[in-house]
Design a protein around this motif. Structure first.
Motif, PDB file in Angstrom:
ATOM      1  N   LYS A 183       0.802  -1.213   0.000  1.00 51.59           N
ATOM      2  CA  LYS A 183       0.000   0.000   0.000  1.00 51.59           C
ATOM      3  C   LYS A 183       0.843   1.275   0.000  1.00 51.59           C
ATOM      4  O   LYS A 183       0.488   2.255  -0.641  1.00 51.59           O
ATOM      5  N   HIS A 184       1.941   1.274   0.752  1.00 52.86           N
ATOM      6  CA  HIS A 184       2.630   2.547   0.993  1.00 52.86           C
ATOM      7  C   HIS A 184       4.063   2.629   0.470  1.00 52.86           C
ATOM      8  O   HIS A 184       4.567   3.725   0.258  1.00 52.86           O
ATOM      9  N   LYS A 244      -2.484   8.350  12.073  1.00 53.69           N
ATOM     10  CA  LYS A 244      -3.700   8.811  11.399  1.00 53.69           C
ATOM     11  C   LYS A 244      -4.867   8.032  11.995  1.00 53.69           C
ATOM     12  O   LYS A 244      -4.738   6.835  12.239  1.00 53.69           O
TER      13      LYS A 244
HETATM   14  N1  LIG Z   1       6.261  -0.355   4.729  1.00 55.88           N
HETATM   15  C1  LIG Z   1       5.886   0.947   4.797  1.00 55.88           C
HETATM   16  N2  LIG Z   1       6.411   1.865   3.937  1.00 55.88           N
HETATM   17  C2  LIG Z   1       6.037   3.172   4.012  1.00 55.88           C
HETATM   18  N3  LIG Z   1       5.139   3.654   4.886  1.00 55.88           N
HETATM   19  C3  LIG Z   1       4.579   2.797   5.743  1.00 55.88           C
HETATM   20  C4  LIG Z   1       4.913   1.404   5.746  1.00 55.88           C
HETATM   21  N4  LIG Z   1       4.217   0.797   6.742  1.00 55.88           N
HETATM   22  C5  LIG Z   1       3.486   1.757   7.309  1.00 55.88           C
HETATM   23  N5  LIG Z   1       3.682   2.968   6.727  1.00 55.88           N
HETATM   24  C6  LIG Z   1       3.106   4.264   7.120  1.00 55.88           C
HETATM   25  O1  LIG Z   1       2.581   4.132   8.423  1.00 55.88           O
HETATM   26  C7  LIG Z   1       1.205   4.452   8.431  1.00 55.88           C
HETATM   27  C8  LIG Z   1       0.490   3.563   9.422  1.00 55.88           C
HETATM   28  O2  LIG Z   1       0.415   2.213   8.978  1.00 55.88           O
HETATM   29  P1  LIG Z   1      -0.786   1.301   9.440  1.00 55.88           P
HETATM   30  O3  LIG Z   1      -0.577  -0.076   8.923  1.00 55.88           O
HETATM   31  O4  LIG Z   1      -0.925   1.461  10.916  1.00 55.88           O
HETATM   32  O5  LIG Z   1      -2.063   1.979   8.776  1.00 55.88           O
HETATM   33  P2  LIG Z   1      -2.561   1.980   7.276  1.00 55.88           P
HETATM   34  O6  LIG Z   1      -1.779   0.989   6.484  1.00 55.88           O
HETATM   35  O7  LIG Z   1      -2.540   3.407   6.824  1.00 55.88           O
HETATM   36  O8  LIG Z   1      -4.078   1.521   7.436  1.00 55.88           O
HETATM   37  P3  LIG Z   1      -4.618   0.052   7.801  1.00 55.88           P
HETATM   38  O9  LIG Z   1      -3.421  -0.820   8.042  1.00 55.88           O
HETATM   39  O10 LIG Z   1      -5.425   0.279   9.027  1.00 55.88           O
HETATM   40  O11 LIG Z   1      -5.406  -0.359   6.642  1.00 55.88           O
HETATM   41  C9  LIG Z   1       0.752   4.276   7.018  1.00 55.88           C
HETATM   42  O12 LIG Z   1      -0.366   5.068   6.730  1.00 55.88           O
HETATM   43  C10 LIG Z   1       1.981   4.689   6.231  1.00 55.88           C
HETATM   44  O13 LIG Z   1       2.031   6.082   6.103  1.00 55.88           O
END
Ligand SMILES: Nc1ncnc2c1ncn2[C@@H]1O[C@H](COP(=O)(O)OP(=O)(O)OP(=O)(O)O)[C@@H](O)[C@H]1O
Ligand SMILES: [Mg+2]
Length: 352
Positions: free
Chosen positions: A273-274, A309
Protein backbone atom coordinates in the motif's frame (compact mmCIF):
# COMPACT_ATOMS: atom_id res chain seq x y z
CA UNK A 1 15.92 30.85 62.12
CA UNK A 2 13.77 28.50 59.98
CA UNK A 3 10.54 27.29 61.49
CA UNK A 4 11.12 23.75 62.78
CA UNK A 5 7.97 21.65 62.56
CA UNK A 6 9.38 18.92 64.81
CA UNK A 7 9.63 21.23 67.81
CA UNK A 8 6.28 22.85 67.26
CA UNK A 9 3.80 20.80 69.31
CA UNK A 10 0.70 21.75 67.33
CA UNK A 11 2.32 21.24 63.98
CA UNK A 12 3.70 17.86 65.06
CA UNK A 13 0.23 16.78 66.14
CA UNK A 14 -1.22 17.94 62.84
CA UNK A 15 1.46 16.08 60.91
CA UNK A 16 0.81 12.91 62.84
CA UNK A 17 -2.95 13.27 62.23
CA UNK A 18 -2.23 13.65 58.54
CA UNK A 19 -0.09 10.51 58.43
CA UNK A 20 -2.68 8.49 60.27
CA UNK A 21 -5.56 9.58 58.06
CA UNK A 22 -3.69 9.05 54.79
CA UNK A 23 -5.11 6.38 52.46
CA UNK A 24 -1.63 5.35 51.39
CA UNK A 25 0.73 3.35 53.52
CA UNK A 26 3.59 5.53 54.76
CA UNK A 27 6.72 3.94 56.16
CA UNK A 28 9.95 5.65 57.10
CA UNK A 29 13.21 3.86 57.75
CA UNK A 30 16.51 5.13 59.05
CA UNK A 31 19.93 4.74 57.49
CA UNK A 32 20.16 1.15 58.75
CA UNK A 33 16.76 0.38 57.12
CA UNK A 34 14.99 0.08 60.46
CA UNK A 35 11.37 1.14 60.60
CA UNK A 36 10.88 4.40 62.50
CA UNK A 37 7.46 5.45 61.25
CA UNK A 38 4.53 3.32 60.14
CA UNK A 39 1.02 4.72 59.71
CA UNK A 40 -2.44 3.20 60.13
CA UNK A 41 -2.92 2.50 56.41
CA UNK A 42 0.29 0.46 56.51
CA UNK A 43 -1.05 -1.45 59.52
CA UNK A 44 -4.14 -2.39 57.52
CA UNK A 45 -2.16 -3.35 54.44
CA UNK A 46 0.47 -5.49 56.13
CA UNK A 47 -1.35 -6.86 59.17
CA UNK A 48 1.42 -5.79 61.57
CA UNK A 49 0.76 -3.05 64.13
CA UNK A 50 3.07 -0.06 64.41
CA UNK A 51 4.26 -1.32 67.81
CA UNK A 52 5.19 -4.69 66.33
CA UNK A 53 7.33 -3.27 63.54
CA UNK A 54 8.96 -0.21 65.09
CA UNK A 55 12.72 -0.65 65.16
CA UNK A 56 12.63 -3.81 63.05
CA UNK A 57 14.28 -4.11 59.62
CA UNK A 58 12.24 -3.16 56.58
CA UNK A 59 12.99 -6.65 55.17
CA UNK A 60 10.09 -7.82 57.31
CA UNK A 61 7.73 -6.33 54.71
CA UNK A 62 9.57 -7.51 51.61
CA UNK A 63 9.30 -10.96 49.99
CA UNK A 64 12.45 -12.97 50.53
CA UNK A 65 13.53 -13.03 46.89
CA UNK A 66 13.64 -9.20 46.66
CA UNK A 67 15.40 -8.44 49.94
CA UNK A 68 19.02 -8.16 48.76
CA UNK A 69 18.11 -6.23 45.63
CA UNK A 70 15.87 -3.86 47.53
CA UNK A 71 18.58 -2.97 50.07
CA UNK A 72 21.04 -2.24 47.25
CA UNK A 73 18.53 -0.11 45.41
CA UNK A 74 17.75 2.00 48.45
CA UNK A 75 21.48 2.55 49.11
CA UNK A 76 21.99 3.52 45.46
CA UNK A 77 19.04 5.89 45.70
CA UNK A 78 20.57 7.36 48.86
CA UNK A 79 23.80 8.01 46.98
CA UNK A 80 22.08 9.84 44.09
CA UNK A 81 20.87 12.77 46.11
CA UNK A 82 17.56 12.77 44.18
CA UNK A 83 14.85 13.67 46.64
CA UNK A 84 12.15 11.31 45.42
CA UNK A 85 11.25 8.84 42.71
CA UNK A 86 8.81 6.14 41.81
CA UNK A 87 9.99 2.67 42.74
CA UNK A 88 10.06 -0.29 40.38
CA UNK A 89 9.85 1.77 37.15
CA UNK A 90 8.01 -0.55 34.79
CA UNK A 91 7.76 -3.70 36.85
CA UNK A 92 5.17 -4.57 39.45
CA UNK A 93 6.58 -4.57 42.97
CA UNK A 94 5.40 -6.99 45.64
CA UNK A 95 5.12 -6.59 49.39
CA UNK A 96 4.77 -9.21 52.13
CA UNK A 97 1.98 -9.36 54.71
CA UNK A 98 2.31 -10.64 58.26
CA UNK A 99 0.48 -13.82 57.25
CA UNK A 100 3.09 -14.54 54.56
CA UNK A 101 0.91 -13.63 51.56
CA UNK A 102 2.17 -11.20 48.93
CA UNK A 103 0.43 -8.30 47.22
CA UNK A 104 1.36 -5.96 44.36
CA UNK A 105 2.13 -2.35 45.22
CA UNK A 106 2.82 0.99 43.66
CA UNK A 107 5.46 2.81 45.65
CA UNK A 108 7.54 5.93 45.67
CA UNK A 109 10.52 6.66 47.86
CA UNK A 110 11.90 9.94 49.12
CA UNK A 111 14.87 10.84 51.28
CA UNK A 112 15.48 13.51 53.83
CA UNK A 113 18.65 14.41 55.68
CA UNK A 114 17.42 14.75 59.26
CA UNK A 115 19.65 15.76 62.17
CA UNK A 116 19.65 12.10 63.39
CA UNK A 117 20.79 10.87 59.97
CA UNK A 118 19.20 9.93 56.70
CA UNK A 119 15.49 9.16 56.64
CA UNK A 120 13.87 7.27 53.77
CA UNK A 121 10.11 7.40 53.37
CA UNK A 122 8.17 4.99 51.22
CA UNK A 123 4.59 5.80 50.24
CA UNK A 124 2.77 2.77 48.94
CA UNK A 125 -0.60 1.63 47.67
CA UNK A 126 -2.07 -1.83 47.32
CA UNK A 127 -2.79 -2.30 43.61
CA UNK A 128 -4.15 -5.86 43.71
CA UNK A 129 -7.40 -4.78 42.04
CA UNK A 130 -5.66 -2.87 39.28
CA UNK A 131 -3.20 -5.66 38.52
CA UNK A 132 -6.03 -8.17 38.45
CA UNK A 133 -8.11 -5.96 36.15
CA UNK A 134 -5.17 -5.62 33.78
CA UNK A 135 -4.58 -9.37 33.76
CA UNK A 136 -8.28 -10.02 33.16
CA UNK A 137 -8.26 -7.57 30.28
CA UNK A 138 -5.21 -9.21 28.70
CA UNK A 139 -6.77 -12.66 29.09
CA UNK A 140 -9.99 -11.38 27.55
CA UNK A 141 -8.16 -9.79 24.62
CA UNK A 142 -6.22 -12.98 24.00
CA UNK A 143 -9.36 -15.10 24.24
CA UNK A 144 -11.33 -12.87 21.90
CA UNK A 145 -8.49 -12.80 19.37
CA UNK A 146 -8.58 -16.61 19.39
CA UNK A 147 -12.35 -16.70 18.99
CA UNK A 148 -12.17 -14.22 16.10
CA UNK A 149 -9.64 -16.40 14.31
CA UNK A 150 -11.75 -19.52 14.82
CA UNK A 151 -14.75 -17.71 13.42
CA UNK A 152 -12.80 -16.49 10.40
CA UNK A 153 -11.48 -19.99 9.88
CA UNK A 154 -14.99 -21.46 9.96
CA UNK A 155 -16.41 -18.91 7.53
CA UNK A 156 -13.41 -19.30 5.19
CA UNK A 157 -13.80 -23.07 5.23
CA UNK A 158 -17.53 -22.89 4.49
CA UNK A 159 -17.06 -20.37 1.71
CA UNK A 160 -14.38 -22.52 0.16
CA UNK A 161 -15.86 -25.96 0.69
CA UNK A 162 -19.56 -25.24 0.25
CA UNK A 163 -20.18 -22.06 -1.70
CA UNK A 164 -17.26 -22.46 -4.10
CA UNK A 165 -18.12 -26.16 -4.64
CA UNK A 166 -21.75 -25.31 -5.36
CA UNK A 167 -20.78 -22.60 -7.82
CA UNK A 168 -18.43 -25.01 -9.55
CA UNK A 169 -21.21 -27.61 -9.84
CA UNK A 170 -23.51 -24.93 -11.23
CA UNK A 171 -20.89 -24.11 -13.82
CA UNK A 172 -20.68 -27.77 -14.92
CA UNK A 173 -24.48 -27.84 -15.36
CA UNK A 174 -24.39 -24.60 -17.30
CA UNK A 175 -21.78 -26.02 -19.66
CA UNK A 176 -23.99 -29.08 -20.10
CA UNK A 177 -26.93 -26.81 -21.01
CA UNK A 178 -24.85 -24.85 -23.48
CA UNK A 179 -23.80 -28.07 -25.17
CA UNK A 180 -27.41 -29.26 -25.43
CA UNK A 181 -28.88 -26.05 -26.83
CA UNK A 182 -30.15 -26.09 -30.42
CA UNK A 183 -27.38 -24.73 -32.64
CA UNK A 184 -29.57 -22.00 -34.12
CA UNK A 185 -30.52 -20.37 -30.78
CA UNK A 186 -27.75 -17.76 -30.84
CA UNK A 187 -29.33 -15.47 -28.23
CA UNK A 188 -29.54 -18.23 -25.62
CA UNK A 189 -25.97 -19.33 -26.37
CA UNK A 190 -24.77 -15.75 -25.90
CA UNK A 191 -26.61 -15.53 -22.55
CA UNK A 192 -25.06 -18.79 -21.36
CA UNK A 193 -21.58 -17.65 -22.29
CA UNK A 194 -22.12 -14.57 -20.13
CA UNK A 195 -23.42 -16.75 -17.28
CA UNK A 196 -20.30 -18.90 -17.45
CA UNK A 197 -18.05 -15.85 -17.22
CA UNK A 198 -20.00 -14.64 -14.20
CA UNK A 199 -19.78 -18.04 -12.54
CA UNK A 200 -16.01 -18.06 -13.03
CA UNK A 201 -15.80 -14.62 -11.44
CA UNK A 202 -18.04 -15.75 -8.55
CA UNK A 203 -15.82 -18.79 -7.85
CA UNK A 204 -12.71 -16.61 -7.98
CA UNK A 205 -14.12 -14.00 -5.57
CA UNK A 206 -15.40 -16.64 -3.18
CA UNK A 207 -11.90 -18.14 -3.04
CA UNK A 208 -10.32 -14.73 -2.61
CA UNK A 209 -12.70 -13.68 0.16
CA UNK A 210 -12.11 -16.99 1.93
CA UNK A 211 -8.33 -16.65 1.65
CA UNK A 212 -8.39 -13.05 2.86
CA UNK A 213 -10.38 -14.12 5.89
CA UNK A 214 -7.96 -16.88 6.68
CA UNK A 215 -5.90 -18.89 4.18
CA UNK A 216 -6.76 -22.57 4.44
CA UNK A 217 -3.09 -23.45 3.93
CA UNK A 218 -2.42 -22.05 7.39
CA UNK A 219 -4.57 -24.75 8.98
CA UNK A 220 -3.85 -27.44 6.40
CA UNK A 221 -0.14 -27.06 5.71
CA UNK A 222 1.12 -24.79 8.47
CA UNK A 223 2.82 -21.44 8.90
CA UNK A 224 5.71 -21.80 6.47
CA UNK A 225 3.39 -22.74 3.59
CA UNK A 226 1.06 -19.89 4.53
CA UNK A 227 3.93 -17.37 4.46
CA UNK A 228 4.97 -18.69 1.04
CA UNK A 229 1.40 -18.25 -0.13
CA UNK A 230 1.23 -14.69 1.27
CA UNK A 231 4.53 -13.79 -0.43
CA UNK A 232 3.36 -15.15 -3.81
CA UNK A 233 0.07 -13.36 -3.44
CA UNK A 234 1.93 -10.14 -2.61
CA UNK A 235 4.18 -10.43 -5.68
CA UNK A 236 1.22 -11.25 -7.92
CA UNK A 237 -0.64 -8.15 -6.81
CA UNK A 238 2.26 -5.69 -6.73
CA UNK A 239 4.88 -7.05 -9.12
CA UNK A 240 7.42 -6.59 -6.29
CA UNK A 241 9.59 -9.65 -5.59
CA UNK A 242 9.51 -10.99 -2.05
CA UNK A 243 12.51 -12.90 -0.77
CA UNK A 244 11.87 -15.48 1.96
CA UNK A 245 14.43 -16.53 4.52
CA UNK A 246 12.23 -18.76 6.58
CA UNK A 247 13.37 -21.76 8.57
CA UNK A 248 11.46 -24.54 6.79
CA UNK A 249 11.70 -26.87 9.75
CA UNK A 250 9.65 -24.58 11.96
CA UNK A 251 6.49 -26.33 12.98
CA UNK A 252 4.60 -23.91 15.16
CA UNK A 253 1.33 -24.53 16.93
CA UNK A 254 -1.26 -21.99 17.97
CA UNK A 255 -1.39 -19.18 18.90
CA UNK A 256 2.05 -18.60 17.36
CA UNK A 257 1.24 -19.69 13.78
CA UNK A 258 -1.74 -17.36 13.48
CA UNK A 259 0.05 -14.52 15.30
CA UNK A 260 3.15 -14.64 13.10
CA UNK A 261 1.08 -15.06 9.94
CA UNK A 262 -1.03 -12.00 10.74
CA UNK A 263 2.07 -9.90 11.44
CA UNK A 264 3.61 -10.94 8.11
CA UNK A 265 0.30 -10.29 6.35
CA UNK A 266 -0.13 -6.79 7.77
CA UNK A 267 3.51 -5.89 7.06
CA UNK A 268 3.25 -7.06 3.44
CA UNK A 269 -0.03 -5.20 3.06
CA UNK A 270 1.68 -2.03 4.23
CA UNK A 271 4.51 -2.54 1.76
CA UNK A 272 1.97 -3.06 -1.05
CA UNK A 273 0.00 0.00 0.00
CA UNK A 274 2.63 2.55 0.99
CA UNK A 275 6.23 1.55 0.32
CA UNK A 276 6.75 1.71 -3.48
CA UNK A 277 9.54 -0.79 -2.83
CA UNK A 278 11.65 -2.76 -5.31
CA UNK A 279 12.04 -5.70 -2.94
CA UNK A 280 10.50 -7.11 0.23
CA UNK A 281 12.18 -9.59 2.56
CA UNK A 282 10.58 -11.86 5.17
CA UNK A 283 12.87 -13.60 7.65
CA UNK A 284 11.71 -16.02 10.30
CA UNK A 285 13.84 -18.19 12.51
CA UNK A 286 14.02 -19.58 15.97
CA UNK A 287 16.74 -18.32 18.28
CA UNK A 288 16.91 -20.19 21.59
CA UNK A 289 13.40 -20.03 23.00
CA UNK A 290 12.12 -17.17 20.86
CA UNK A 291 10.83 -16.62 17.35
CA UNK A 292 12.58 -13.86 15.52
CA UNK A 293 10.66 -12.28 12.67
CA UNK A 294 11.69 -9.48 10.34
CA UNK A 295 9.78 -7.97 7.43
CA UNK A 296 11.75 -5.37 5.53
CA UNK A 297 11.39 -3.24 2.41
CA UNK A 298 13.55 -0.75 0.53
CA UNK A 299 10.74 1.68 -0.16
CA UNK A 300 9.91 5.27 0.70
CA UNK A 301 9.73 4.80 4.48
CA UNK A 302 7.91 7.13 6.89
CA UNK A 303 8.47 9.14 10.03
CA UNK A 304 7.73 6.75 12.91
CA UNK A 305 7.39 9.62 15.39
CA UNK A 306 4.46 11.25 13.56
CA UNK A 307 1.05 10.96 15.23
CA UNK A 308 -1.08 8.06 14.06
CA UNK A 309 -3.70 8.81 11.40
CA UNK A 310 -7.09 8.05 12.96
CA UNK A 311 -8.03 5.47 10.32
CA UNK A 312 -4.67 3.68 10.49
CA UNK A 313 -5.07 0.56 12.60
CA UNK A 314 -2.60 -1.86 11.00
CA UNK A 315 0.47 -1.15 13.09
CA UNK A 316 -1.60 -0.75 16.26
CA UNK A 317 -3.14 -4.18 15.67
CA UNK A 318 0.28 -5.60 14.92
CA UNK A 319 1.69 -4.32 18.22
CA UNK A 320 -1.35 -5.62 20.07
CA UNK A 321 -0.85 -9.06 18.55
CA UNK A 322 2.81 -9.19 19.57
CA UNK A 323 1.92 -8.13 23.11
CA UNK A 324 -0.76 -10.80 23.34
CA UNK A 325 2.05 -13.27 22.63
CA UNK A 326 4.17 -11.55 25.28
CA UNK A 327 6.73 -10.51 22.69
CA UNK A 328 8.39 -7.28 21.67
CA UNK A 329 8.13 -5.38 18.41
CA UNK A 330 10.04 -2.52 16.81
CA UNK A 331 9.21 -0.59 13.67
CA UNK A 332 12.21 1.19 12.19
CA UNK A 333 11.68 3.56 9.32
CA UNK A 334 12.70 6.94 7.98
CA UNK A 335 11.78 8.84 4.81
CA UNK A 336 13.75 7.35 1.93
CA UNK A 337 15.29 4.62 4.08
CA UNK A 338 12.76 1.78 3.82
CA UNK A 339 10.89 0.15 6.66
CA UNK A 340 11.73 -2.74 8.94
CA UNK A 341 9.41 -4.53 11.33
CA UNK A 342 11.20 -6.66 13.93
CA UNK A 343 9.33 -8.92 16.31
CA UNK A 344 10.65 -11.24 18.96
CA UNK A 345 8.18 -13.66 20.47
CA UNK A 346 9.04 -16.04 23.28
CA UNK A 347 7.80 -19.56 22.60
CA UNK A 348 6.53 -21.62 25.50
CA UNK A 349 8.25 -24.99 25.86
CA UNK A 350 6.49 -27.68 23.85
CA UNK A 351 4.56 -25.22 21.66
CA UNK A 352 6.78 -25.71 18.65
N1 LIG B 1 6.26 -0.36 4.73
C1 LIG B 1 5.89 0.95 4.80
N2 LIG B 1 6.41 1.87 3.94
C2 LIG B 1 6.04 3.17 4.01
N3 LIG B 1 5.14 3.65 4.89
C3 LIG B 1 4.58 2.80 5.74
C4 LIG B 1 4.91 1.40 5.75
N4 LIG B 1 4.22 0.80 6.74
C5 LIG B 1 3.49 1.76 7.31
N5 LIG B 1 3.68 2.97 6.73
C6 LIG B 1 3.11 4.26 7.12
O1 LIG B 1 2.58 4.13 8.42
C7 LIG B 1 1.21 4.45 8.43
C8 LIG B 1 0.49 3.56 9.42
O2 LIG B 1 0.41 2.21 8.98
P1 LIG B 1 -0.79 1.30 9.44
O3 LIG B 1 -0.58 -0.08 8.92
O4 LIG B 1 -0.93 1.46 10.92
O5 LIG B 1 -2.06 1.98 8.78
P2 LIG B 1 -2.56 1.98 7.28
O6 LIG B 1 -1.78 0.99 6.48
O7 LIG B 1 -2.54 3.41 6.82
O8 LIG B 1 -4.08 1.52 7.44
P3 LIG B 1 -4.62 0.05 7.80
O9 LIG B 1 -3.42 -0.82 8.04
O10 LIG B 1 -5.43 0.28 9.03
O11 LIG B 1 -5.41 -0.36 6.64
C9 LIG B 1 0.75 4.28 7.02
O12 LIG B 1 -0.37 5.07 6.73
C10 LIG B 1 1.98 4.69 6.23
O13 LIG B 1 2.03 6.08 6.10
MG1 LIG C 1 -1.60 -1.02 7.23
Amino acid sequence: MPHNILTDQNAAARLSGLLESAMDGIISVDDAQRIVLYNRAAEKMFGWTADEVRGRPLDLLIPNRYRGVHGQQVRRFGATGTTSRRMGDNTVLYALRKDGTEFPIDASISQLNAPEGKLYTVILRDVTERVKAREDLAAFASESAGVREQEKSRIARELHDELAQMLTALKMDTIWMRDHLPREDAAAREKITQMLAMLDAAVASTRRIAADLRPLVLDDLGLVAAIEWAAQNFTQRTGVPCRLEVDETLDLGEPYATGVFRIVQESLQNIAKHARATEAVVELKRVADALVLRVQDDGVGFRTGDPRKPQSLGLVGLRERVHLLRGEVRVDSAPGAGTRVDARIPVAEGAA
